[in-house]
Scaffold this motif. Structure first.
Motif, PDB file in Angstrom:
ATOM      1  N   ASN A 101     -56.420  59.038  73.187  1.00 11.08           N
ATOM      2  CA  ASN A 101     -56.326  59.466  74.536  1.00 11.08           C
ATOM      3  C   ASN A 101     -55.602  60.617  74.576  1.00 11.08           C
ATOM      4  O   ASN A 101     -54.496  60.935  73.821  1.00 11.08           O
ATOM      5  CB  ASN A 101     -55.823  58.176  75.366  1.00 11.08           C
ATOM      6  CG  ASN A 101     -54.659  57.620  74.796  1.00 11.08           C
ATOM      7  OD1 ASN A 101     -54.505  57.050  73.798  1.00 11.08           O
ATOM      8  ND2 ASN A 101     -53.642  58.067  75.212  1.00 11.08           N
ATOM      9  N   LEU A 102     -55.438  61.163  75.952  1.00  7.69           N
ATOM     10  CA  LEU A 102     -54.351  62.109  76.071  1.00  7.69           C
ATOM     11  C   LEU A 102     -53.136  61.542  75.947  1.00  7.69           C
ATOM     12  O   LEU A 102     -53.165  60.300  76.759  1.00  7.69           O
ATOM     13  CB  LEU A 102     -54.848  62.758  77.471  1.00  7.69           C
ATOM     14  CG  LEU A 102     -56.041  63.758  77.503  1.00  7.69           C
ATOM     15  CD1 LEU A 102     -56.486  64.106  78.976  1.00  7.69           C
ATOM     16  CD2 LEU A 102     -55.923  65.015  76.590  1.00  7.69           C
ATOM     17  N   SER A 103     -52.146  62.140  75.730  1.00  7.17           N
ATOM     18  CA  SER A 103     -50.837  61.445  75.597  1.00  7.17           C
ATOM     19  C   SER A 103     -50.365  60.966  77.083  1.00  7.17           C
ATOM     20  O   SER A 103     -50.418  61.747  78.086  1.00  7.17           O
ATOM     21  CB  SER A 103     -49.775  62.525  74.961  1.00  7.17           C
ATOM     22  OG  SER A 103     -48.658  62.032  74.883  1.00  7.17           O
ATOM     23  N   LYS A 140     -54.007  65.760  71.833  1.00  5.33           N
ATOM     24  CA  LYS A 140     -53.409  64.617  72.730  1.00  5.33           C
ATOM     25  C   LYS A 140     -52.579  65.202  73.635  1.00  5.33           C
ATOM     26  O   LYS A 140     -52.231  64.700  74.607  1.00  5.33           O
ATOM     27  CB  LYS A 140     -53.032  63.644  71.909  1.00  5.33           C
ATOM     28  CG  LYS A 140     -53.834  62.775  71.167  1.00  5.33           C
ATOM     29  CD  LYS A 140     -53.044  61.605  70.386  1.00  5.33           C
ATOM     30  CE  LYS A 140     -52.318  60.641  71.264  1.00  5.33           C
ATOM     31  NZ  LYS A 140     -52.596  59.473  71.853  1.00  5.33           N
ATOM     32  N   ARG A 184     -62.767  67.985  72.982  1.00  2.00           N
ATOM     33  CA  ARG A 184     -61.870  68.606  71.920  1.00  2.00           C
ATOM     34  C   ARG A 184     -62.107  68.238  70.335  1.00  2.00           C
ATOM     35  O   ARG A 184     -61.419  68.570  69.565  1.00  2.00           O
ATOM     36  CB  ARG A 184     -60.470  68.131  72.323  1.00  2.00           C
ATOM     37  CG  ARG A 184     -59.978  68.750  73.702  1.00  2.00           C
ATOM     38  CD  ARG A 184     -58.556  67.939  73.921  1.00  2.00           C
ATOM     39  NE  ARG A 184     -58.348  68.389  75.394  1.00  2.00           N
ATOM     40  CZ  ARG A 184     -57.226  68.823  75.835  1.00  2.00           C
ATOM     41  NH1 ARG A 184     -56.068  68.459  75.097  1.00  2.00           N
ATOM     42  NH2 ARG A 184     -57.158  69.045  77.076  1.00  2.00           N
ATOM     43  N   ASP A 242     -61.473  61.281  77.695  1.00  2.00           N
ATOM     44  CA  ASP A 242     -60.151  62.089  77.386  1.00  2.00           C
ATOM     45  C   ASP A 242     -60.312  63.163  76.559  1.00  2.00           C
ATOM     46  O   ASP A 242     -59.830  64.230  76.694  1.00  2.00           O
ATOM     47  CB  ASP A 242     -58.983  61.040  76.958  1.00  2.00           C
ATOM     48  CG  ASP A 242     -58.295  60.271  77.919  1.00  2.00           C
ATOM     49  OD1 ASP A 242     -58.974  60.012  79.162  1.00  2.00           O
ATOM     50  OD2 ASP A 242     -57.259  59.831  77.743  1.00  2.00           O
ATOM     51  N   LEU A 243     -61.269  63.175  75.635  1.00  2.00           N
ATOM     52  CA  LEU A 243     -61.076  63.978  74.456  1.00  2.00           C
ATOM     53  C   LEU A 243     -62.487  64.604  73.979  1.00  2.00           C
ATOM     54  O   LEU A 243     -62.550  65.339  73.023  1.00  2.00           O
ATOM     55  CB  LEU A 243     -60.406  63.343  73.222  1.00  2.00           C
ATOM     56  CG  LEU A 243     -59.126  62.952  73.384  1.00  2.00           C
ATOM     57  CD1 LEU A 243     -58.510  62.017  72.094  1.00  2.00           C
ATOM     58  CD2 LEU A 243     -58.200  64.119  73.604  1.00  2.00           C
TER      59      LEU A 243
END
Ligand code: AMP
Ligand code: MG
Length: 310
Positions: A139-141, A48, A159, A155-156
């Motif tokens: 989500n990305l921080s 994140k 990953r 978002d991820l």
């Protein structure tokens, strides 16, 4: 992968192996890791880009598990009895000898716990798996929270190995976070359960002072932010702005959170609307005023952070 027994089996295997899995909940989609696994918990921060001073909420799959992890006062117990499973997170004194990674606790002697509502909870339990899981939003921080599997993927997707698709989240804003010390309660984060609903159970709920409060780390910074700049309480639409409306007005909104002024509908649509408006590529998203009652308090809290300087 669509929600269902096959997906839960795959998720359980991955989680036990120390991998990350995105799971739908009644609030937003979460990024889960086994709470006892140091490297899996560290991987959450990595994936994140989350600052290490922002602690994680521990998600338990049965309410009874709370007393193994924390000191549960009578006030805490009465809130659990009324609101769990559900969108209420309780910050409680942490028991010393618990088998949880300290990586997600930001050095605190307290632990934030909630018991979520989602079909995978029963799915995991029927496989003999009861977590607990640490699970921030998937989500990305700093970015807008996800309320669909597609948002998580955006978002991820590159990953993580598995996103369970349970459709759009029913709630749409994160849990309400309350810290409990004996018979005293303090609201750290307004959320899906409005203060009005808590009032009958808590005689004097205090409101944590964000600026001086060391007990709510990770809550000060810009958060929930689109790429575009956000202008709040907008009563006109300027040239080149995207406009997010609420209720009926003379301004032609690009998207309306709720034409009927339903705060439930607005909370439910908030993050998806912000994502869609952001994708229009305008420099500014202007947002109509939202009333500060009920779920409006949580909505305004998120919008204030979305508008904060990055
Ligand atoms: P999220 O990123 O939505 O998972 O947010 C988790 C929230 O819970 C953050 O705002 C944290 O500050 C808060 N939180 C988690 N653990 C604690 C704790 N032990 N004490 C106070 N707040 C906590
Ligand atoms: Mg989050």
């Amino acid at each position: 992968m669509p929600a269902g027994p096959g997906a839960y089996r795959r998720a359980e295997t991955l989680l036990r192996r120390g991998e990350l899995v995105a799971l739908p909940t009644e609030t937003v989609y979460g990024l889960a890791a086994l709470a006892s696994d140091d490297s899996a918990v560290a991987e959450i921060y990595q994936a994140k880009g989350r600052p290490s001073h922002n602690p994680l909420i521990v998600h338990i799959l049965t309410p009874e598990k709370a007393k193994d992890l924390a000191d549960v006062s009578p006030l805490a117990q009465s809130l659990m009895d009324r609101f769990w499973p559900g969108a209420l997170t309780l910050v409680l004194p942490k028991k010393l000898s618990i088998d949880l990674s300290s990586v997600g606790s930001a050095g605190l002697e307290t632990i934030a716990i909630r018991c979520p509502v989602a079909p995978w909870v029963e799915g995991f339990r029927s496989l003999g798996f009861d977590g607990p899981l640490v699970m921030p939003s998937a989500n990305l921080s700093g970015h807008i929270s996800p309320t669909t599997a597609q948002h998580v993927f955006e978002d991820l997707g590159d990953r993580i190995k598995l996103i369970i698709d349970g459709g759009p989240c029913a709630g749409g804003v994160e849990s309400t976070v309350i810290s409990i010390d004996g018979d005293r309660a303090s609201l750290l984060r307004p959320g899906a359960i409005a203060a009005e609903a808590l009032a009958p159970f808590i005689s004097n709920l205090s409101f944590a002072d964000e600026k001086s409060s060391p007990i709510a780390p990770g809550m000060l910074e810009s958060h929930y932010a689109p790429r575009a700049r956000v202008r709040l309480n907008a009563i006109h639409k300027a040239e080149g702005e995207a406009f997010l409306g609420f209720g009926v007005s003379h301004i032609k909104a690009d998207i309306n959170l709720s034409e009927t002024e339903s705060l439930e509908e607005a909370a439910n649509r908030l993050y998806a609307c912000l994502r869609s408006l952001d994708s229009l590529g305008k420099a500014v998203i202007a947002i109509a005023p939202i009333p500060m009652t009920g779920l409006g308090v949580a909505i305004n809290d998120r919008l204030k952070r979305a508008a904060a300087p990055k």
